[in-house]
Design a protein around this motif. Structure first.
Motif, PDB file in Angstrom:
ATOM      1  N   UNK A 428       0.818  -1.202   0.000  1.00 23.20           N
ATOM      2  CA  UNK A 428       0.000   0.000   0.000  1.00 23.20           C
ATOM      3  C   UNK A 428       0.862   1.266   0.000  1.00 23.20           C
ATOM      4  N   UNK A 429       2.116   1.142  -0.427  1.00 18.02           N
ATOM      5  CA  UNK A 429       2.965   2.312  -0.601  1.00 18.02           C
ATOM      6  C   UNK A 429       2.992   2.731  -2.057  1.00 18.02           C
ATOM      7  N   UNK A 430       3.058   4.050  -2.311  1.00 14.43           N
ATOM      8  CA  UNK A 430       3.136   4.565  -3.674  1.00 14.43           C
ATOM      9  C   UNK A 430       4.056   5.783  -3.679  1.00 14.43           C
ATOM     10  N   UNK A 431       4.975   5.814  -4.660  1.00 12.76           N
ATOM     11  CA  UNK A 431       5.949   6.901  -4.746  1.00 12.76           C
ATOM     12  C   UNK A 431       5.821   7.606  -6.088  1.00 12.76           C
ATOM     13  N   UNK A 432       5.974   8.941  -6.054  1.00 14.73           N
ATOM     14  CA  UNK A 432       5.887   9.772  -7.253  1.00 14.73           C
ATOM     15  C   UNK A 432       7.174  10.582  -7.404  1.00 14.73           C
ATOM     16  N   UNK A 433       7.629  10.736  -8.657  1.00 15.31           N
ATOM     17  CA  UNK A 433       8.779  11.586  -8.967  1.00 15.31           C
ATOM     18  C   UNK A 433       8.310  12.959  -9.399  1.00 15.31           C
ATOM     19  N   UNK A 434       8.996  13.991  -8.942  1.00 15.83           N
ATOM     20  CA  UNK A 434       8.778  15.325  -9.481  1.00 15.83           C
ATOM     21  C   UNK A 434       9.338  15.377 -10.896  1.00 15.83           C
ATOM     22  N   UNK A 453      22.748  21.142 -15.224  1.00 14.30           N
ATOM     23  CA  UNK A 453      24.013  21.620 -15.797  1.00 14.30           C
ATOM     24  C   UNK A 453      23.942  23.129 -16.000  1.00 14.30           C
ATOM     25  N   UNK A 454      23.088  23.566 -16.915  1.00 16.93           N
ATOM     26  CA  UNK A 454      22.918  24.995 -17.177  1.00 16.93           C
ATOM     27  C   UNK A 454      21.540  25.496 -16.764  1.00 16.93           C
ATOM     28  N   UNK A 455      20.645  24.583 -16.444  1.00 18.32           N
ATOM     29  CA  UNK A 455      19.294  24.927 -15.993  1.00 18.32           C
ATOM     30  C   UNK A 455      18.942  24.053 -14.796  1.00 18.32           C
ATOM     31  N   UNK A 456      18.013  24.526 -13.967  1.00 23.86           N
ATOM     32  CA  UNK A 456      17.639  23.705 -12.812  1.00 23.86           C
ATOM     33  C   UNK A 456      16.912  22.439 -13.244  1.00 23.86           C
ATOM     34  N   UNK A 457      17.046  21.374 -12.447  1.00 23.44           N
ATOM     35  CA  UNK A 457      16.470  20.062 -12.739  1.00 23.44           C
ATOM     36  C   UNK A 457      15.263  19.781 -11.847  1.00 23.44           C
ATOM     37  N   UNK A 458      14.396  18.861 -12.279  1.00 22.22           N
ATOM     38  CA  UNK A 458      13.303  18.424 -11.388  1.00 22.22           C
ATOM     39  C   UNK A 458      13.888  17.616 -10.231  1.00 22.22           C
ATOM     40  N   UNK A 459      13.617  18.011  -9.024  1.00 20.76           N
ATOM     41  CA  UNK A 459      14.213  17.381  -7.847  1.00 20.76           C
ATOM     42  C   UNK A 459      13.116  16.773  -6.976  1.00 20.76           C
ATOM     43  N   UNK A 460      13.344  15.564  -6.480  1.00 20.79           N
ATOM     44  CA  UNK A 460      12.517  15.047  -5.413  1.00 20.79           C
ATOM     45  C   UNK A 460      11.635  13.865  -5.750  1.00 20.79           C
ATOM     46  N   UNK A 461      11.449  13.016  -4.743  1.00 20.74           N
ATOM     47  CA  UNK A 461      10.543  11.874  -4.785  1.00 20.74           C
ATOM     48  C   UNK A 461       9.711  11.907  -3.511  1.00 20.74           C
ATOM     49  N   UNK A 462       8.417  11.644  -3.621  1.00 24.15           N
ATOM     50  CA  UNK A 462       7.549  11.622  -2.443  1.00 24.15           C
ATOM     51  C   UNK A 462       6.785  10.311  -2.399  1.00 24.15           C
ATOM     52  N   UNK A 463       6.701   9.741  -1.188  1.00 23.65           N
ATOM     53  CA  UNK A 463       5.958   8.493  -0.988  1.00 23.65           C
ATOM     54  C   UNK A 463       4.769   8.727  -0.064  1.00 23.65           C
ATOM     55  N   UNK A 464       3.674   8.050  -0.389  1.00 26.98           N
ATOM     56  CA  UNK A 464       2.481   8.017   0.454  1.00 26.98           C
ATOM     57  C   UNK A 464       2.167   6.560   0.789  1.00 26.98           C
TER      58      UNK A 464
END
Length: 571
Positions: A428-434, A453-464
Motif C-alpha cells: 500500500x505504498x506509492x511513490x511519485x517523482x517530481x 548543468x545549465x538549468x535547474x532540474x526536477x528534484x525530489x521523490x515523495x511516498x504516500x
C-alpha cells in the motif's frame, strides 16, 4: 542531504516520455559530491503490516522478471526479487553496453536456461543475450518497416560521434554547444517520427515480441526461441486501417500496449482503446468522447482495462469479444481535477490531463482494490486513488473530490505541475517523482541534457501510504535530493526494501537506492566517468535475475553489474 517530511508514519505514465526528446524542459541540482556513500547495512524491510501481494501473473505473457513494460499488466514497477545493495564508484568493467538510438525499456523472456532481451528503440529492434552476467548483441539491428534508411544511419560510429560532441559541450558547461551537439542525433537517424517508436513493448508466452512504431503500426517479431538467431518480422499492421472510419480519425498514434489475461493485445491511442488478437487483427474498439489519451493502460485479472483520458479515469470491460463502457457490466468513469490541455502543454507538460500511466494497488487478500494516478490540478498535482470495483457501502464522497468513485486524493508536495513518470506501488505504498522542469526549453532533447548543468532540474521523490482503516492516503516521506532530469521510472525491490532511481550529482550520472520505508539514500553507484553515455532518458529501471540493473537511454542500453542478488534478500 536528504530531507524527510513525516506528517504521518504509517508508480514515466511513460506514454509520451520520449517526446522529451522532441519537446522538453529542465533545472539545476543541489545534491552531494559524486563520492559514493559508505557501504550500507541492509535497509529496513517494508513494514510488516504492509501487504506485499503482487499482481497475478498473466499466463499469456512470457515467463521472466520483465515480460512487459512496467513489469506487469498492473504497471506497479516493483518486484519481489532482490536488487543490489552497497555503494561504490563503478569501473568500465562494471557497466556493459549495447549501442542503440534511444531505447526506453527492453523486455525479457526465458528460452530454456537462457534469458533474452529485445530492445525496441527509435529505428528498430535489437536482440541482446542477458543470461547470467552476459550482455551481448545477437545479430544486427532489425529496422522497422519504412525506417530502413534511418536505421542505416544509427551506426555505433554515428552514435559515438554525437556523444563525443555532446560530452565536450557538457564539460564546457555551454548550453548553446549542448543544444548544437544534440542536433548530431539527427545524423544518427533521430527525427520527429522515430523519437517515440518502440516505447511500450512485450513478449507473449510463445516468445513473440510486440511493439509500436510509425504512429499507428504494431510490429510482431520472433527469433523462433533460438538463442543464436536474430529477430525477424512475423507481421506488421497499421491499426488505423482496421478501425471504423469514425474511430480511425482519432487514432494518429498508438501510445501504449498491454496484454489482457485472455491473450489479446490492448492498445491505447488518443481518444481510443483498441483490442487486437496476436495476429494483429483488430477485434474491438471504444472511444472517449473526443478526450485525449496520452498514457498507457493497465489491466486487472478480470480484464478490466483502465484508461486515463485528459479529464476522466475510465474502467472498460473486455469480455473476450467486445468492449463495454456500460455500468451494468462493471465499467465506470470518473472525472478528476485537470487543467485545460493547451494550458498544461504551454507550461511544459507533455501530456494532456494526467501524465501518469495508471497503476493498480491492492491484490489478492488486500482489503482495498484501487487504481492510482497523479492528476493535473491547476494548483499542483494530487495523488488520486479510485475504487476499482464496487464502491464500499456507506462510503461518502470526500470534500474537494470530483466523485464518490475517488477513494481519496492528496497534494503531491514536490510537484508544481503534471507528473509524467508512472508511480511505483509496492503493497500500500506509492511513490511519485517530481518531473516539473522549472525553466523548460521550448523544444528538443535539451531538457534532459541541460537539467542540472545549465538549468535547474526536477528534484525530489515523495511516498504516500494507503491506510485501509481510514480510507485515506498518509504522507510517508519526501526525498529532496534525487535529480529526476532523465524522467526515468524507478523500480522497487521488496526483498531489499530499496527503490532504485536514476540521479545526477553535479552533472555526473549515478544510480541510487532509497530506503522504501524512510526515503534515505542507502546505496549509491557512480558511473565510470562524466560521459553523457550513462543517461537513462525516458526509461524504466529493470532489476535482473541476479540483482543487476538494466537501463535504457539515448546512446546505449546499459547493464550495471552490481547485483549478485536474485530471488531472496541478502542477510
Amino acid at each position: 542531504m536528504t530531507t524527510r517530511m513525516w506528517d504521518a508514519a504509517p508508480a514515466v505514465g511513460l506514454g509520451l516520455i520520449l517526446a522529451l526528446l522532441l519537446q522538453a524542459c529542465n533545472r539545476e541540482t543541489t545534491s552531494t559530491t559524486p563520492t559514493p556513500a559508505p557501504a550500507a547495512a541492509r535497509p529496513a524491510e517494508p513494514p510488516a503490516a504492509t501487504p506485499l501481494n503482487m499482481p497475478p501473473p498473466n499466463p499469456w505473457l512470457a515467463e521472466s522478471v520483465y515480460p512487459t513494460s512496467h513489469f506487469n499488466p498492473a504497471a506497479t514497477d516493483s518486484v519481489l526479487i532482490a536488487g543490489p545493495v552497497g555503494s561504490r564508484n563503478l569501473t568500465a568493467a562494471d557497466v556493459a553496453t549495447v549501442p542503440t538510438l534511444i531505447t526506453s525499456n527492453p523486455t525479457m523472456k526465458r528460452v530454456g536456461g537462457e534469458v533474452i532481451a529485445f530492445a525496441s528503440g527509435a529505428v528498430g529492434v535489437q536482440k541482446i543475450r542477458v543470461t547470467g552476467d552476459a550482455f551481448e548483441a545477437v545479430g544486427g539491428l532489425l529496422p522497422y518497416p519504412g525506417f530502413e534508411k534511418s536505421a542505416a544511419m544509427a551506426t555505433p560510429t554515428a552514435l559515438d560521434a554525437a556523444l563525443t560532441q555532446l560530452d565536450a559541450a557538457y564539460r564546457a558547461k555551454d548550453e548553446t554547444k549542448i543544444l548544437d551537439a544534440l542536433k548530431g542525433l539527427g545524423a544518427a537517424g533521430l527525427n520527429m517520427e522515430s523519437g517515440i517508436n518502440g516505447v511500450y513493448n512485450l513478449f507473449d508466452r510463445d516468445g513473440n515480441h510486440y511493439c509500436v512504431y510509425g504512429g499507428t503500426h504494431v510490429l510482431k517479431t520472433t527469433d523462433g526461441n533460438l538463442v543464436g538467431d536474430p529477430p525477424r518480422i512475423v507481421k506488421t499492421a497499421d491499426v488505423a486501417k482496421g478501425l471504423p472510419a469514425d474511430v480511425a480519425r482519432s487514432v494518429t498514434r498508438i501510445i501504449g500496449l498491454n496484454m489482457t489475461y485472455d491473450g489479446f493485445l490492448a492498445a491505447a491511442a488518443p481518444g481510443a482503446l483498441i483490442i487486437l488478437d496476436r495476429d494483429l487483427n483488430v477485434k474491438a474498439s471504444v472511444t472517449f468522447n473526443g478526450e485525449a489519451v496520452d498514457n498507457s493502460i493497465v489491466i486487472d485479472e478480470n480484464n478490466g482495462i483502465y484508461v486515463v483520458t485528459e479529464k476522466h479515469m475510465n474502467k472498460v470491460i473486455w469480455n473476450g469479444t467486445t468492449l463495454s463502457t456500460d455500468e451494468k457490466d462493471g465499467a465506470w468513469s470518473s472525472a478528476y481535477d485537470s487543467m485545460p490541455g493547451e494550458k498544461a502543454l504551454a507550461m511544459g507538460a507533455i501530456s494532456r490531463g494526467s501524465g501518469t500511466t495508471p497503476t493498480l494497488m491492492g491484490f489478492g487478500s488486500d482489503p482495498d482494490k484501487l487504481i492510482v494516478i497523479a492528476d493535473a490540478a491547476e494548483t499542483g498535482s494530487n495523488a488520486v486513488a479510485f475504487w476499482r470495483d464496487a464502491i464500499p457501502a456507506g462510503f461518502q464522497q470526500k470534500p474537494g473530490t470530483q466523485s464518490n468513485r475517488i477513494a481519496d486524493q492528496i497534494r503531491i508536495d514536490i510537484s508544481q505541475m503534471t507528473i509524467e513518470p508512472s508511480p511505483n506501488v509496492l503493497g500500500y505504498g506509492v511513490a511519485f517523482l517530481n518531473s516539473t522542469y522549472p525553466k523548460p526549453l521550448p523544444a528538443g532533447p535539451g531538457n534532459a541534457f541541460t537539467g542540472g548543468i545549465t538549468r535547474p532540474a526536477p528534484i525530489g521523490i515523495q511516498k504516500f501510504n494507503w491506510n485501509p482503516d481510514k480510507d485515506a492516503f498518509e504522507k510517508a516521506w519526501i526525498n529532496h535530493e534525487v535529480d529526476n532530469t532523465d524522467i526515468m521510472v524507478p523500480v522497487v525491490s521488496a526483498a531489499t526494501g530499496l527503490l532504485y532511481a536514476a540521479h545526477k550529482d553535479k552533472g555526473v550520472y549515478q544510480y541510487v537506492g532509497l530506503d522504501w520505508t524512510t526515503g534515505e539514500i542507502k546505496s549509491r553507484w557512480v558511473f565510470p566517468d562524466d560521459s553523457r553515455r550513462w543517461n537513462a532518458l525516458g526509461g524504466i529501471t529493470t532489476v535482473m535475475d541476479n540483482g543487476d540493473l538494466m537501463i535504457g537511454g539515448v546512446f546505449a542500453v546499459k547493464r550495471l553489474k552490481i547485483g549478485g542478488g536474485g530471488t531472496t534478500a541478502r542477510p
